[in-house]
Design an enzyme around this catalytic site. Structure first.
Site, PDB file in Angstrom:
ATOM      1  N   ARG A   1    -156.907  69.112  41.288  1.00 26.40           N
ATOM      2  CA  ARG A   1    -156.951  67.794  41.937  1.00 26.40           C
ATOM      3  C   ARG A   1    -158.083  66.920  41.389  1.00 26.40           C
ATOM      4  O   ARG A   1    -158.713  66.176  42.131  1.00 26.40           O
ATOM      5  CB  ARG A   1    -157.114  67.938  43.452  1.00 26.40           C
ATOM      6  CG  ARG A   1    -156.008  68.692  44.136  1.00 26.40           C
ATOM      7  CD  ARG A   1    -154.763  67.801  44.243  1.00 26.40           C
ATOM      8  NE  ARG A   1    -153.789  68.363  45.138  1.00 26.40           N
ATOM      9  CZ  ARG A   1    -153.693  68.037  46.442  1.00 26.40           C
ATOM     10  NH1 ARG A   1    -154.475  67.146  46.964  1.00 26.40           N
ATOM     11  NH2 ARG A   1    -152.787  68.600  47.193  1.00 26.40           N
TER      12      ARG A   1
ATOM     13  N   ARG B   1    -158.089  60.947  44.658  1.00 30.05           N
ATOM     14  CA  ARG B   1    -158.795  60.158  45.658  1.00 30.05           C
ATOM     15  C   ARG B   1    -160.302  60.112  45.555  1.00 30.05           C
ATOM     16  O   ARG B   1    -160.923  59.216  46.116  1.00 30.05           O
ATOM     17  CB  ARG B   1    -158.371  60.618  47.052  1.00 30.05           C
ATOM     18  CG  ARG B   1    -156.937  60.221  47.344  1.00 30.05           C
ATOM     19  CD  ARG B   1    -156.459  60.793  48.629  1.00 30.05           C
ATOM     20  NE  ARG B   1    -156.448  62.244  48.557  1.00 30.05           N
ATOM     21  CZ  ARG B   1    -156.100  63.024  49.550  1.00 30.05           C
ATOM     22  NH1 ARG B   1    -155.798  62.490  50.719  1.00 30.05           N
ATOM     23  NH2 ARG B   1    -156.077  64.326  49.417  1.00 30.05           N
TER      24      ARG B   1
ATOM     25  N   ARG C   1    -153.668  52.793  41.661  1.00 35.15           N
ATOM     26  CA  ARG C   1    -152.512  53.003  42.556  1.00 35.15           C
ATOM     27  C   ARG C   1    -152.136  51.711  43.269  1.00 35.15           C
ATOM     28  O   ARG C   1    -150.955  51.384  43.403  1.00 35.15           O
ATOM     29  CB  ARG C   1    -152.854  54.072  43.600  1.00 35.15           C
ATOM     30  CG  ARG C   1    -152.568  55.497  43.188  1.00 35.15           C
ATOM     31  CD  ARG C   1    -151.130  55.940  43.417  1.00 35.15           C
ATOM     32  NE  ARG C   1    -150.666  55.732  44.776  1.00 35.15           N
ATOM     33  CZ  ARG C   1    -150.941  56.516  45.808  1.00 35.15           C
ATOM     34  NH1 ARG C   1    -151.683  57.591  45.657  1.00 35.15           N
ATOM     35  NH2 ARG C   1    -150.464  56.255  47.011  1.00 35.15           N
TER      36      ARG C   1
ATOM     37  N   ASP D   1    -146.900  65.832  41.623  1.00 36.84           N
ATOM     38  CA  ASP D   1    -147.046  66.610  42.844  1.00 36.84           C
ATOM     39  C   ASP D   1    -146.004  67.712  42.832  1.00 36.84           C
ATOM     40  O   ASP D   1    -144.967  67.585  42.156  1.00 36.84           O
ATOM     41  CB  ASP D   1    -146.862  65.729  44.089  1.00 36.84           C
ATOM     42  CG  ASP D   1    -147.384  66.437  45.334  1.00 36.84           C
ATOM     43  OD1 ASP D   1    -148.589  66.347  45.612  1.00 36.84           O
ATOM     44  OD2 ASP D   1    -146.595  67.136  46.003  1.00 36.84           O
TER      45      ASP D   1
ATOM     46  N   TYR E   1    -142.777  74.147  52.770  1.00 33.86           N
ATOM     47  CA  TYR E   1    -142.575  72.717  53.077  1.00 33.86           C
ATOM     48  C   TYR E   1    -141.119  72.439  53.430  1.00 33.86           C
ATOM     49  O   TYR E   1    -140.815  71.684  54.361  1.00 33.86           O
ATOM     50  CB  TYR E   1    -143.000  71.845  51.889  1.00 33.86           C
ATOM     51  CG  TYR E   1    -144.506  71.716  51.757  1.00 33.86           C
ATOM     52  CD1 TYR E   1    -145.252  71.051  52.730  1.00 33.86           C
ATOM     53  CD2 TYR E   1    -145.182  72.247  50.667  1.00 33.86           C
ATOM     54  CE1 TYR E   1    -146.628  70.927  52.617  1.00 33.86           C
ATOM     55  CE2 TYR E   1    -146.561  72.130  50.543  1.00 33.86           C
ATOM     56  CZ  TYR E   1    -147.285  71.467  51.523  1.00 33.86           C
ATOM     57  OH  TYR E   1    -148.644  71.350  51.406  1.00 33.86           O
TER      58      TYR E   1
HETATM   59  O1  CP3 Z   1    -155.457  66.197  39.303  1.00 28.73           O
HETATM   60  C1  CP3 Z   1    -154.571  66.966  39.704  1.00 28.73           C
HETATM   61  O2  CP3 Z   1    -154.808  68.130  40.084  1.00 28.73           O
HETATM   62  C2  CP3 Z   1    -153.124  66.501  39.609  1.00 28.73           C
HETATM   63  C3  CP3 Z   1    -152.603  66.023  40.818  1.00 28.73           C
HETATM   64  C4  CP3 Z   1    -151.974  66.876  41.901  1.00 28.73           C
HETATM   65  C5  CP3 Z   1    -151.516  66.258  43.079  1.00 28.73           C
HETATM   66  N1  CP3 Z   1    -150.863  67.180  43.819  1.00 28.73           N
HETATM   67  C6  CP3 Z   1    -151.675  64.824  43.357  1.00 28.73           C
HETATM   68  C7  CP3 Z   1    -151.747  64.400  44.779  1.00 28.73           C
HETATM   69  C8  CP3 Z   1    -151.650  68.233  41.992  1.00 28.73           C
HETATM   70  C9  CP3 Z   1    -151.949  69.349  41.020  1.00 28.73           C
HETATM   71  C10 CP3 Z   1    -150.937  68.403  43.217  1.00 28.73           C
HETATM   72  C11 CP3 Z   1    -150.343  69.677  43.646  1.00 28.73           C
HETATM   73  C12 CP3 Z   1    -150.101  69.901  45.079  1.00 28.73           C
HETATM   74  N2  CP3 Z   1    -149.511  69.053  45.970  1.00 28.73           N
HETATM   75  C13 CP3 Z   1    -150.355  71.121  45.744  1.00 28.73           C
HETATM   76  C14 CP3 Z   1    -150.941  72.326  45.111  1.00 28.73           C
HETATM   77  C15 CP3 Z   1    -152.417  72.159  44.966  1.00 28.73           C
HETATM   78  C16 CP3 Z   1    -153.209  72.469  46.182  1.00 28.73           C
HETATM   79  O3  CP3 Z   1    -153.967  71.604  46.625  1.00 28.73           O
HETATM   80  O4  CP3 Z   1    -153.120  73.614  46.689  1.00 28.73           O
HETATM   81  C17 CP3 Z   1    -149.948  70.975  47.073  1.00 28.73           C
HETATM   82  C18 CP3 Z   1    -150.061  71.993  48.183  1.00 28.73           C
HETATM   83  C19 CP3 Z   1    -149.408  69.670  47.206  1.00 28.73           C
HETATM   84  C20 CP3 Z   1    -148.826  69.029  48.409  1.00 28.73           C
HETATM   85  C21 CP3 Z   1    -149.647  67.846  48.790  1.00 28.73           C
HETATM   86  N3  CP3 Z   1    -149.543  66.613  48.166  1.00 28.73           N
HETATM   87  C22 CP3 Z   1    -150.707  67.758  49.729  1.00 28.73           C
HETATM   88  C23 CP3 Z   1    -151.152  68.880  50.638  1.00 28.73           C
HETATM   89  C24 CP3 Z   1    -151.225  66.452  49.658  1.00 28.73           C
HETATM   90  C25 CP3 Z   1    -152.415  65.873  50.406  1.00 28.73           C
HETATM   91  C26 CP3 Z   1    -152.028  65.009  51.547  1.00 28.73           C
HETATM   92  C27 CP3 Z   1    -153.246  64.244  52.051  1.00 28.73           C
HETATM   93  O5  CP3 Z   1    -153.225  63.008  51.943  1.00 28.73           O
HETATM   94  O6  CP3 Z   1    -154.182  64.873  52.547  1.00 28.73           O
HETATM   95  C28 CP3 Z   1    -150.478  65.753  48.698  1.00 28.73           C
HETATM   96  C29 CP3 Z   1    -150.682  64.354  48.267  1.00 28.73           C
HETATM   97  C30 CP3 Z   1    -151.320  64.173  46.953  1.00 28.73           C
HETATM   98  N4  CP3 Z   1    -150.985  64.864  45.828  1.00 28.73           N
HETATM   99  C31 CP3 Z   1    -152.316  63.219  46.637  1.00 28.73           C
HETATM  100  C32 CP3 Z   1    -152.585  63.349  45.274  1.00 28.73           C
HETATM  101  C33 CP3 Z   1    -153.547  62.530  44.458  1.00 28.73           C
HETATM  102  C34 CP3 Z   1    -152.933  62.224  47.617  1.00 28.73           C
HETATM  103  C35 CP3 Z   1    -152.049  61.030  47.646  1.00 28.73           C
HETATM  104  C36 CP3 Z   1    -152.805  59.839  48.127  1.00 28.73           C
HETATM  105  O7  CP3 Z   1    -153.401  59.152  47.273  1.00 28.73           O
HETATM  106  O8  CP3 Z   1    -152.789  59.583  49.332  1.00 28.73           O
END
Ligand code: CP3
Length: 355
Positions: A36, A40, A49, A85, A160
């Site tokens: 990640r 953010r 974004r 994602d 999910y």
């Molecule tokens: O830089 C990186 O690592 C690439 C980006 C990335 C995202 N999601 C972008 C994202 C990666 C590798 C993921 C994978 C992902 N998504 C996982 C596995 C990684 C982990 O954390 O265990 C999981 C479980 C998800 C599902 C998911 N998507 C979650 C739990 C969330 C967070 C929700 C929140 O707002 O708290 C997301 C959203 C997400 N994925 C964001 C990003 C940048 C946030 C979106 C935003 O800007 O609001």
């Protein structure tokens, strides 16, 4: 040239510190990237974004490229992580999924029966054109810096899909696992095929390594993991093996599963911060590199305490066959980017071998 022996052209990132560490080869310094790392924590991310919904942004190749490059420019990490994602391939096949800010992925119609499996078709190349285009743009820009592609592992995506959104206890998921094991394993097998399509698209477009995220698999007991979950994850690793890029496997709270995760077929096992890397190496066994495992919360401590925690990870990694430095889970959204840059600099400086 048919009939003659052809050697495959070397991948542009094949000699990078990241790929070398994954292969347990000597490295000029310990490679660092952060799960990640895009997103953010970076003000430039919010600017880029600019109100575009998360999952829409993932289908906009120029925007994906810009957001993926931001942490590479700012932190000097050894790899980029494809901005996407784990639910993107579900969106690509028309599943009604949304990412709710501060919540996570929400699925409008959860999977509860065999009939629901029909909606989970395997993506065609046409479904994934935006993914292919984004990865091609990115790898052209990155050159010798590897792009890490990724996908969601069958258990975590199944959770999910079954729960309809994020879950702490995974009760519905486990109710299906124990109560309808044939449906559960058919679902995981179908998700494996979806993830294989997502990963192979990324590798064929130039990704230099891949990570399979099984973020929530730590909720599963080892015996159940081996019986109900591992076959589907192993299918994913086996399907991409011939493409020759390193395969990383990661989950949270997986101290009791580390050996099984490696045995699913990964070259590198990701470790969270709960198990020291030397102990993790004993649990995983020989023949694998490890990735990890700084506690993300230490990013909020003063710089001297942060340095000491990074050094402790390096000390615990000293005897490993291969080490990729990372956090034990993703970058917290409110982390200070200056602290992350400090970690990269510290690791590079204190592991440089001159080779
Ligand atoms: O830089 C990186 O690592 C690439 C980006 C990335 C995202 N999601 C972008 C994202 C990666 C590798 C993921 C994978 C992902 N998504 C996982 C596995 C990684 C982990 O954390 O265990 C999981 C479980 C998800 C599902 C998911 N998507 C979650 C739990 C969330 C967070 C929700 C929140 O707002 O708290 C997301 C959203 C997400 N994925 C964001 C990003 C940048 C946030 C979106 C935003 O800007 O609001």
């Amino acid at each position: 040239m048919s009939g003659t022996q052809q050697t495959k052209p070397q991948h542009p990132a094949a000699d990078s510190a990241l790929v070398r560490a994954c292969r347990r080869e000597p490295v000029p310094h310990t490679p660092v990237w952060f799960m990640r790392q895009a997103g953010r924590a970076l003000p430039e991310y919010h600017k880029a974004r600019n109100g575009v919904p998360m999952l829409e942004s993932c289908f906009m190749p120029e925007l994906v490229t810009e957001i993926t490059m931001q942490p590479v420019r700012r932190y000097g990490v050894d790899a980029a992580v494809y901005f996407s994602d784990i639910v993107v391939p579900l969106k690509a096949i028309g599943i009604d999924v949304e990412i709710k800010p501060g919540v996570g992925p929400v699925i409008a119609e959860p999977v509860r029966s065999l009939a629901d499996l029909d909606r989970l078709r395997v993506p065609t190349p046409e479904d994934l054109t935006a993914i292919d285009a984004a990865v091609r743009l990115l790898t052209a820009e990155l050159g010798a810096t590897p792009l890490i592609g990724f996908g969601g592992a069958p258990f975590t995506l199944a959770s999910y899909l079954i729960e309809g959104g994020p879950s702490k206890g995974h009760e519905l998921t486990k109710a299906m696992m124990y109560g309808a094991p044939e449906l559960f394993t058919a679902l995981l097998d179908r998700i494996a095929d979806i993830t294989i399509a997502f990963l192979t698209t990324q590798i064929d477009a130039g990704a230099g390594a891949v990570q399979l995220f099984d973020s929530w698999v730590g909720a599963v007991a080892p015996e159940d993991y081996r019986r109900y979950v591992q076959p589907a994850s192993a299918k994913v690793f086996a399907a991409v093996a011939s493409r020759g890029v390193p395969r990383i496997h990661f989950g949270v709270g997986t101290g009791e599963l580390l050996r099984d995760l490696g045995e699913a077929g990964a070259d590198v096992v990701g470790v969270d911060w709960r198990v020291p890397l030397d102990e993790a190496a004993r649990r995983v066994g020989p023949g694998k590199a490890l990735q990890g495992n700084l506690d993300p919360a230490v990013l909020f401590a003063p710089p001297a305490a942060l340095d000491a925690a990074v050094q402790r990870v390096l000390d615990q990694a000293a005897g490993l066959e291969g080490h990729v430095f990372n956090l034990g889970h993703g970058v917290p959204p409110n982390a200070d980017p200056g602290q992350l840059a400090r970690v990269v600099e510290y690791v590079h400086e204190h592991t440089r071998t001159g080779s």
